[in-house]
Design an enzyme around this catalytic site. Structure first.
Site, mmCIF file in Angstrom:
data_model
loop_
_atom_site.group_PDB
_atom_site.id
_atom_site.type_symbol
_atom_site.label_atom_id
_atom_site.label_comp_id
_atom_site.label_asym_id
_atom_site.label_seq_id
_atom_site.Cartn_x
_atom_site.Cartn_y
_atom_site.Cartn_z
ATOM 1 C CB CYS A 18 -0.908 -0.137 1.337
ATOM 2 S SG CYS A 18 -1.851 1.479 1.555
ATOM 3 C CB CYS A 28 0.268 1.671 4.021
ATOM 4 S SG CYS A 28 -1.409 1.067 3.951
#
Length: 147
Positions: A45, A48
């Site tokens: 991600c 993230c």
């Protein structure tokens, strides 16, 4: 007398200020600590990865709080239990009550603000509001069944 730290102690000291949360230690961590921030994330991600240093800095700036990370790929049961549908998702648990949950990477100032707001919460008042909401829901569900 000073002794050289073991290799494990050195690794522990250089590790992050965050705790990896798993299905094995999650309940214990939330039960044993008054204030826990949880970052639901995954290695693949991009947002993230952008949020990680912000979260890490907040952990260093707030050593009195527990900052946990849940790798949603490694811990799908935890992600499912909390209904995590997009990552990163930040959750704050105070006194075993989730008081904040929001998907998206927060900028540093927003994360600092959210932590400050969560610190100021009157948890007795929060528990009272939850009890009132649960009572209303029970009343609505019970009232719809007819006599």
């Amino acid at each position: 007398m000073c002794r050289r730290p073991s290799r494990q102690q050195e690794e522990d000291q250089t590790m992050s200020a965050t705790v990896e949360l798993t299905k094995e230690n999650f309940d214990q961590t939330v039960t044993d600590n008054e204030f826990v921030l949880i970052d639901f994330w995954a290695e693949w991600c991009g947002p993230c990865k952008q949020f990680a240093p912000v979260y890490e800095k907040a952990a260093e700036d707030n050593p009195d709080l527990v900052f946990g990370k849940v790798d949603t790929e490694a811990q799908p049961e935890l992600a499912a239990a909390f209904g995590i549908q997009s990552i990163p998702t930040l959750m704050i648990v105070r006194d075993q009550v989730a008081v904040f949950a929001q998907p998206g990477a927060l900028p540093e100032t927003a994360l600092t603000d959210v932590i400050g707001q969560a610190r100021k919460l009157d948890m007795d008042q929060v528990r009272q509001q939850i009890a009132e909401q649960q009572a209303q829901q029970a009343e609505q569900q019970g009232g719809g069944q007819g006599a």
